[in-house]
Design a protein around this motif. Structure first.
Motif, short mmCIF file in Angstrom:
data_model
loop_
_atom_site.label_atom_id
_atom_site.label_comp_id
_atom_site.label_asym_id
_atom_site.label_seq_id
_atom_site.Cartn_x
_atom_site.Cartn_y
_atom_site.Cartn_z
N UNK A 504 0.61 -0.59 0.14
CA UNK A 504 0.19 0.23 -0.09
C UNK A 504 0.93 1.26 -0.38
N UNK A 505 2.16 0.98 0.08
CA UNK A 505 2.93 2.04 0.11
C UNK A 505 2.79 3.00 -1.42
N UNK A 506 2.36 4.28 -1.61
CA UNK A 506 2.00 4.97 -2.53
C UNK A 506 3.64 5.94 -3.22
N UNK A 507 4.39 5.98 -2.59
CA UNK A 507 5.04 6.77 -3.31
C UNK A 507 6.76 6.04 -3.69
N UNK A 508 7.47 6.69 -4.99
CA UNK A 508 8.58 6.06 -5.57
C UNK A 508 9.45 5.99 -4.21
N UNK A 509 9.39 6.36 -3.45
CA UNK A 509 10.85 7.21 -2.70
C UNK A 509 10.87 5.68 -1.35
N UNK A 510 11.32 4.94 -0.90
CA UNK A 510 11.39 4.17 -0.10
C UNK A 510 10.49 5.10 1.50
N UNK A 511 10.13 4.33 2.65
CA UNK A 511 9.97 5.63 3.43
C UNK A 511 11.40 6.21 4.43
N UNK A 512 10.75 6.96 5.00
CA UNK A 512 12.46 7.80 5.50
C UNK A 512 12.58 6.74 6.68
N UNK A 513 13.52 6.41 7.25
CA UNK A 513 14.51 6.14 8.72
C UNK A 513 12.97 6.07 9.96
N UNK A 514 12.68 7.24 9.88
CA UNK A 514 11.44 6.91 11.36
C UNK A 514 9.87 6.80 10.64
N UNK A 515 9.77 6.85 9.86
CA UNK A 515 8.53 6.40 8.86
C UNK A 515 7.78 5.75 8.87
N UNK A 516 6.44 5.23 9.01
CA UNK A 516 6.18 4.45 9.16
C UNK A 516 5.87 4.15 7.73
N UNK A 517 4.95 2.57 7.35
CA UNK A 517 4.28 2.17 6.42
C UNK A 517 3.64 2.94 5.89
N UNK A 518 3.14 4.41 6.73
CA UNK A 518 2.29 5.54 5.64
C UNK A 518 2.90 6.58 5.92
N UNK A 519 3.27 6.99 4.94
CA UNK A 519 3.47 8.17 4.43
C UNK A 519 3.18 9.18 5.56
N UNK A 520 4.54 10.21 6.18
CA UNK A 520 3.87 11.46 7.10
C UNK A 520 3.50 10.48 8.50
N UNK A 521 3.50 9.42 8.50
CA UNK A 521 3.35 9.25 10.09
C UNK A 521 5.02 8.67 10.37
N UNK A 522 5.29 9.26 11.89
CA UNK A 522 6.31 8.86 12.11
C UNK A 522 6.06 8.35 12.82
#
Ligand SMILES: Cc1cc2nc3c(=O)[nH]c(=O)nc-3n(C[C@H](O)[C@H](O)[C@H](O)COP(=O)(O)OP(=O)(O)OC[C@H]3O[C@@H](n4cnc5c(N)ncnc54)[C@H](O)[C@@H]3O)c2cc1C
Length: 556
Positions: A504-522
């Motif tokens: 379900x990850x919608x972005x081309x980039x991978x999650x940032x280091x403290x980012x969860x499986x939802x973009x913008x939720x850390x």
């Protein structure tokens, strides 16, 4: 109430006048500044202050004095006013003696002469120490009073809540009314009867009989509703990770809201003494750390809702929505989950029934005074148990640490092991575990199984403090972000398996280091899978999460 006293002691009349002048210049409005020209005269003055019921906030003392030097004086003064902040004034040549005094005579600070300009060398140190002193200072009759009975779990919840929210209060055990005339007078005056307990009496004379925590919080003016419906950055949890993120987020211009379900400080707020946090050579209590962090966060404009629980999260387009226990929804551009962990419960007969009336989780610092002369048992062998043992040893006749393994060293820092070894009234019993708790209205005894002999013994005690690990309470995030099998939140590299992004990850980039499986939720701190469970690492992770929040916000 008379102003608290700042006492300065020096045999050199010129230096004494100069210190007094500088102290008056800055503090005369809030404190009484007194001086003495010798240790002996100063001790006499302190005894007089004690008799009159005055408070002493600071002792600022020269080291080199004839007859009695500064360290000797502070050692004796501590017996009279143990909570006064102790500062030694030294010449450069005495620096080594001063550093030793931090450990041996428990001096809070040493200052070098000359201290000019005081704005740079004197006031910042004293401001900090006096802020600390104020934080733990409990004016006897001017704060909130809680009337109840020692073995009532409800009374304990109130005291713990007030202490952790830095609200000065006086505990009044109504069962002492027959012996203490002052308690009898108060009980009669407020009309406290069994059905109205616990009762909270406020400085304005009003009272609440048997209130809920929500009613108490409201009366104390704690905020549980947000000012607006949408924020740049919302943080759930006000432990070290959440507080650090709040300070960095707000100081860098994000409109920030922090939501905490109990009291700011998190687990760290329950610690009696944190000795390994950088920048505090003589340690500091978790309460102090929390108070400083909250002040700092508020100064940058962080809005804090407490007590208020977050019970759900959902994604609506670019907005991250959090649901409050009260039912309201709050939106934000980016969300940080810093909900830490909470204590695992002791699963033996009697433990649940006697929780709050003899059995406590966490350091239960509010209970230490009631343990005077008693035998206290502590379950656990890690740092938090060690700190609690040190704390209770100052009050209890004996402290027994029950450890399942064969030594303390597996999970405890060496500095604590050394302190415990040097404390004669702490005993460590290895291969030991509690198998039952006994008592009707409160804890009266515990049964302990020794795994090497197979024998079970039952010992009398009124106090069992439990530290047996912790778990994240993240079920409310189920189906929103990915978690490991124990409930810790997966972030960054842990989400990318065999080069594949999380479902379900919608972005081309991978999650940032403290980012969860939802973009913008850390996620940051103890709740994050693989985190180091320490104050400093929580603070570090919270701060780093803000950096990635900015990166995320620059993309949306
Ligand atoms: C007694 C004790 C002593 C310790 N001593 C030391 C020490 O000396 N040195 C050291 O480095 N570490 C120490 N630790 C460990 C350290 O305190 C933790 O690692 C640190 O507090 C973790 O910070 P955190 O912000 O991740 O989480 P926490 O401190 O656990 O804070 C999380 C906060 O989130 C809140 N919360 C949880 N769920 C919700 C929700 N749904 N809604 C709203 N709020 C929520 C909780 O109430 C809590 O206040 C100690 C721990 C304990 C218990």
């Amino acid at each position: 109430m008379a102003k608290p006293v700042l006492l300065t002691v020096d045999d050199d009349a010129e230096v004494l006048r100069a210190v007094e002048r500088d102290l008056r210049h800055r503090y005369a409005e809030r404190y009484r500044v007194l001086r003495s020209d010798s240790g002996a005269a100063a001790l006499e003055a302190l005894k007089g202050l004690k008799k009159r019921g005055d408070s002493v906030a600071l002792l600022l003392v020269d080291q080199r004095m004839p007859q009695m030097n500064g360290v000797e004086f502070l050692g004796q003064a501590m017996q009279i006013f143990p909570n006064a902040k102790r500062v030694l004034l030294t010449a450069y040549a005495d620096t080594d003696a001063a550093i030793h005094a931090i450990n041996d005579a428990r001096i809070h600070h040493y200052l070098l002469k000359p201290w000019d300009p005081p704005e740079e060398h004197l006031y910042p140190v004293l401001d900090d120490l006096l802020g600390d002193w104020q934080g733990s200072f409990q004016p006897t009759f001017e704060g909130v009073r809680v009337l109840g009975t020692r073995w009532s779990p409800h009374s304990y919840t109130f005291r713990d809540f007030l202490a952790r929210n830095q609200a000065p209060y006086q505990w009044v055990d109504v069962e002492t009314a027959d012996k203490v005339a002052e308690v009898r007078r108060l009980v009669d005056a407020v009309g406290a009867v069994a059905s109205s307990l616990p009762m909270v009496v406020f400085p304005d004379g009003s009272s609440l009989a048997n209130p809920s925590i929500g009613q108490l919080a409201e009366k104390l003016g704690l905020r549980s509703r947000p000012e607006v419906a949408f924020y740049d950055f919302v943080i759930v949890g006000a432990g070290p990770a959440g507080l650090a993120a709040a300070v960095y987020g707000a100081s860098e211009g994000l409109k920030t809201l922090m939501i905490e379900m109990e009291a700011p400080g998190g687990q760290a707020g329950m610690s009696s003494r944190i000795e390994n946090y950088l920048g505090f050579p003589s340690g500091l209590s978790g309460g102090d750390l929390a108070r400083r962090a909250v002040t700092q966060a508020r100064r940058f404009g962080v809005e804090i809702l407490a007590p208020q629980q977050v019970t759900g999260v959902r994604v609506e387009g670019a907005s991250r929505m959090v649901k409050l226990a009260e039912g309201a929804d709050i939106g934000c551009k980016a969300l940080l989950i810093a909900t830490g962990v909470s204590y695992r419960k002791l699963n033996v007969a009697g433990a649940e029934r006697l929780q709050g009336c003899g059995i406590y989780y966490g350091s239960a610092m509010t209970e230490a005074n009631s343990c005077e002369g008693e035998d206290v048992y502590i379950v656990g062998g890690a740092n938090s148990a060690g700190q609690a043992a040190m704390y209770f040893s100052k009050y209890a006749r004996s402290v027994v640490m029950l450890v399942r393994g064969d030594s303390l060293s597996t999970y405890m820092s060496q500095y604590l092991i050394d302190q415990i070894k040097k404390t004669p009234n702490i005993h460590v019993e290895t291969h030991s575990q509690v198998v039952e708790a006994h008592g009707d209205t409160h804890l009266e005894a515990i049964s302990i199984l020794c795994s090497s002999s197979g024998e079970t013994t039952t010992v009398p005690t009124n106090m069992l403090s439990i530290f047996i690990g912790a778990e994240p309470n993240t079920d409310w995030l189920s189906g929103v972000v990915e978690r490991d099998e124990r409930g810790f939140i997966l972030t960054g590299p842990d989400l990318v398996r065999d080069g594949k992004q999380p479902a379900g990850w919608p972005l081309a980039r991978n999650p940032y280091w403290p980012e969860t499986s939802v973009p913008g939720i850390f996620a940051a701190g103890d709740v994050r899978h693989g985190s180091v469970k320490r104050v400093a690492s929580g603070v570090g992770e919270g701060s780093i999460a803000v950096q990635f929040t900015h990166q995320y916000l620059s993309e949306v």
